[in-house]
Design a protein around this motif. Structure first.
Motif, PDB file in Angstrom:
ATOM      1  N   ARG A   1     110.876  98.621 -26.563  1.00  0.00           N
ATOM      2  CA  ARG A   1     111.139  97.342 -25.882  1.00  0.00           C
ATOM      3  C   ARG A   1     110.561  97.332 -24.473  1.00  0.00           C
ATOM      4  N   ALA A   2     110.666  98.463 -23.772  1.00  0.00           N
ATOM      5  CA  ALA A   2     110.078  98.557 -22.431  1.00  0.00           C
ATOM      6  C   ALA A   2     108.558  98.455 -22.512  1.00  0.00           C
ATOM      7  N   ALA A   3     107.961  99.036 -23.552  1.00  0.00           N
ATOM      8  CA  ALA A   3     106.502  98.953 -23.730  1.00  0.00           C
ATOM      9  C   ALA A   3     106.067  97.522 -24.015  1.00  0.00           C
ATOM     10  N   VAL A   4     106.852  96.789 -24.799  1.00  0.00           N
ATOM     11  CA  VAL A   4     106.534  95.385 -25.082  1.00  0.00           C
ATOM     12  C   VAL A   4     106.535  94.579 -23.779  1.00  0.00           C
ATOM     13  N   LYS A   5     107.546  94.801 -22.952  1.00  0.00           N
ATOM     14  CA  LYS A   5     107.618  94.081 -21.671  1.00  0.00           C
ATOM     15  C   LYS A   5     106.464  94.480 -20.752  1.00  0.00           C
ATOM     16  N   ALA A   6     106.144  95.759 -20.691  1.00  0.00           N
ATOM     17  CA  ALA A   6     105.052  96.228 -19.834  1.00  0.00           C
ATOM     18  C   ALA A   6     103.705  95.699 -20.326  1.00  0.00           C
ATOM     19  N   ALA A   7     103.505  95.664 -21.635  1.00  0.00           N
ATOM     20  CA  ALA A   7     102.251  95.131 -22.190  1.00  0.00           C
ATOM     21  C   ALA A   7     102.137  93.639 -21.906  1.00  0.00           C
ATOM     22  N   ALA A   8     103.236  92.907 -22.053  1.00  0.00           N
ATOM     23  CA  ALA A   8     103.218  91.465 -21.767  1.00  0.00           C
ATOM     24  C   ALA A   8     102.876  91.215 -20.305  1.00  0.00           C
ATOM     25  N   ALA A   9     103.425  92.034 -19.406  1.00  0.00           N
ATOM     26  CA  ALA A   9     103.120  91.881 -17.983  1.00  0.00           C
ATOM     27  C   ALA A   9     101.653  92.216 -17.704  1.00  0.00           C
ATOM     28  N   ALA A  10     101.138  93.266 -18.349  1.00  0.00           N
ATOM     29  CA  ALA A  10      99.748  93.666 -18.139  1.00  0.00           C
ATOM     30  C   ALA A  10      98.778  92.615 -18.660  1.00  0.00           C
ATOM     31  N   TRP A  11      99.150  91.945 -19.739  1.00  0.00           N
ATOM     32  CA  TRP A  11      98.258  90.961 -20.358  1.00  0.00           C
ATOM     33  C   TRP A  11      98.573  89.526 -19.932  1.00  0.00           C
ATOM     34  N   SER A  12      99.515  89.345 -19.014  1.00  0.00           N
ATOM     35  CA  SER A  12      99.972  87.992 -18.674  1.00  0.00           C
ATOM     36  C   SER A  12      98.891  87.121 -18.046  1.00  0.00           C
ATOM     37  N   HIS A  13      97.953  87.722 -17.356  1.00  0.00           N
ATOM     38  CA  HIS A  13      96.907  86.939 -16.698  1.00  0.00           C
ATOM     39  C   HIS A  13      95.611  86.939 -17.496  1.00  0.00           C
ATOM     40  N   GLY A  14      95.642  87.482 -18.708  1.00  0.00           N
ATOM     41  CA  GLY A  14      94.456  87.510 -19.551  1.00  0.00           C
ATOM     42  C   GLY A  14      93.487  88.593 -19.119  1.00  0.00           C
ATOM     43  N   ALA A  15      92.430  88.729 -19.884  1.00  0.00           N
ATOM     44  CA  ALA A  15      91.402  89.713 -19.587  1.00  0.00           C
ATOM     45  C   ALA A  15      90.107  89.251 -20.234  1.00  0.00           C
ATOM     46  N   THR A  16      89.015  89.542 -19.584  1.00  0.00           N
ATOM     47  CA  THR A  16      87.711  89.234 -20.140  1.00  0.00           C
ATOM     48  C   THR A  16      87.078  90.542 -20.565  1.00  0.00           C
TER      49      THR A  16
ATOM     50  N   GLU B   1     121.855 113.053 -34.380  1.00  0.00           N
ATOM     51  CA  GLU B   1     120.701 113.339 -33.521  1.00  0.00           C
ATOM     52  C   GLU B   1     119.560 112.342 -33.769  1.00  0.00           C
ATOM     53  N   ALA B   2     119.313 112.049 -35.026  1.00  0.00           N
ATOM     54  CA  ALA B   2     118.256 111.094 -35.369  1.00  0.00           C
ATOM     55  C   ALA B   2     118.608 109.685 -34.884  1.00  0.00           C
ATOM     56  N   ARG B   3     119.901 109.330 -34.953  1.00  0.00           N
ATOM     57  CA  ARG B   3     120.337 108.011 -34.461  1.00  0.00           C
ATOM     58  C   ARG B   3     120.095 107.886 -32.956  1.00  0.00           C
ATOM     59  N   GLU B   4     120.444 108.936 -32.211  1.00  0.00           N
ATOM     60  CA  GLU B   4     120.241 108.919 -30.764  1.00  0.00           C
ATOM     61  C   GLU B   4     118.753 108.797 -30.429  1.00  0.00           C
ATOM     62  N   GLN B   5     117.911 109.530 -31.163  1.00  0.00           N
ATOM     63  CA  GLN B   5     116.479 109.459 -30.927  1.00  0.00           C
ATOM     64  C   GLN B   5     115.929 108.081 -31.285  1.00  0.00           C
ATOM     65  N   ALA B   6     116.443 107.493 -32.373  1.00  0.00           N
ATOM     66  CA  ALA B   6     116.003 106.155 -32.777  1.00  0.00           C
ATOM     67  C   ALA B   6     116.383 105.113 -31.725  1.00  0.00           C
ATOM     68  N   LEU B   7     117.565 105.247 -31.133  1.00  0.00           N
ATOM     69  CA  LEU B   7     117.975 104.323 -30.068  1.00  0.00           C
ATOM     70  C   LEU B   7     117.101 104.498 -28.829  1.00  0.00           C
ATOM     71  N   THR B   8     116.774 105.749 -28.482  1.00  0.00           N
ATOM     72  CA  THR B   8     115.885 106.006 -27.352  1.00  0.00           C
ATOM     73  C   THR B   8     114.509 105.414 -27.623  1.00  0.00           C
TER      74      THR B   8
END
Length: 129
Positions: A90-105, A77-84
């Motif tokens: 990883r999805a959050a890293v991609k979403a954050a990179a997209a949100a910050w891709s154009h910079g911010a002031t 159960e812990a392995r399945e949760q760790a994979l989730t």
């Protein structure tokens, strides 16, 4: 590190979809070299729905999402949760990179006593930096 966190340590609200489930997260860029983002589940609407009278006792998962994946000491159960969690991270890293891709002031916060910002600009050109 204190100056970096004061300057860039703002939580960013993200929504990611993993496996057909949309999750509300906050991401803060102040983790470690291995996992630079601190990602936390923050879906308040799901919490309120789970706590409503008549709903099942199992509520949504809240708290930090770890991107390290499963270890040998974990049960199934812990392995399945760790994979989730790893997929969500990883999805959050991609979403954050997209949100910050154009910079911010943003304005720098007022520093604590004794800390002075150094932006690497010559005297008189700090505003341009």
């Amino acid at each position: 590190r204190t100056a970096f966190i004061l300057a860039f340590g703002r939580a960013t609200t993200l929504k990611v979809e993993v496996g057909g489930v949309t999750e509300s997260l906050t991401a803060l860029f102040c983790g470690t070299a291995d996992t630079p983002l601190l990602v936390q589940r923050t879906d308040r609407a799901a919490v309120e729905e789970a706590c409503a009278p008549g709903n099942a006792a199992t509520g949504p998962r809240l708290g930090y999402v770890l991107g390290s994946g499963p270890t040998k000491a974990m049960d199934q159960e812990a392995r399945e949760q760790a994979l989730t969690d790893q997929r969500v991270y990883r999805a959050a890293v991609k979403a954050a990179a997209a949100a910050w891709s154009h910079g911010a002031t943003v304005s720098l916060p007022v520093p604590p006593r004794g800390l002075q910002w150094s932006l690497g600009a010559r005297a008189g050109t700090e505003e341009a930096a």
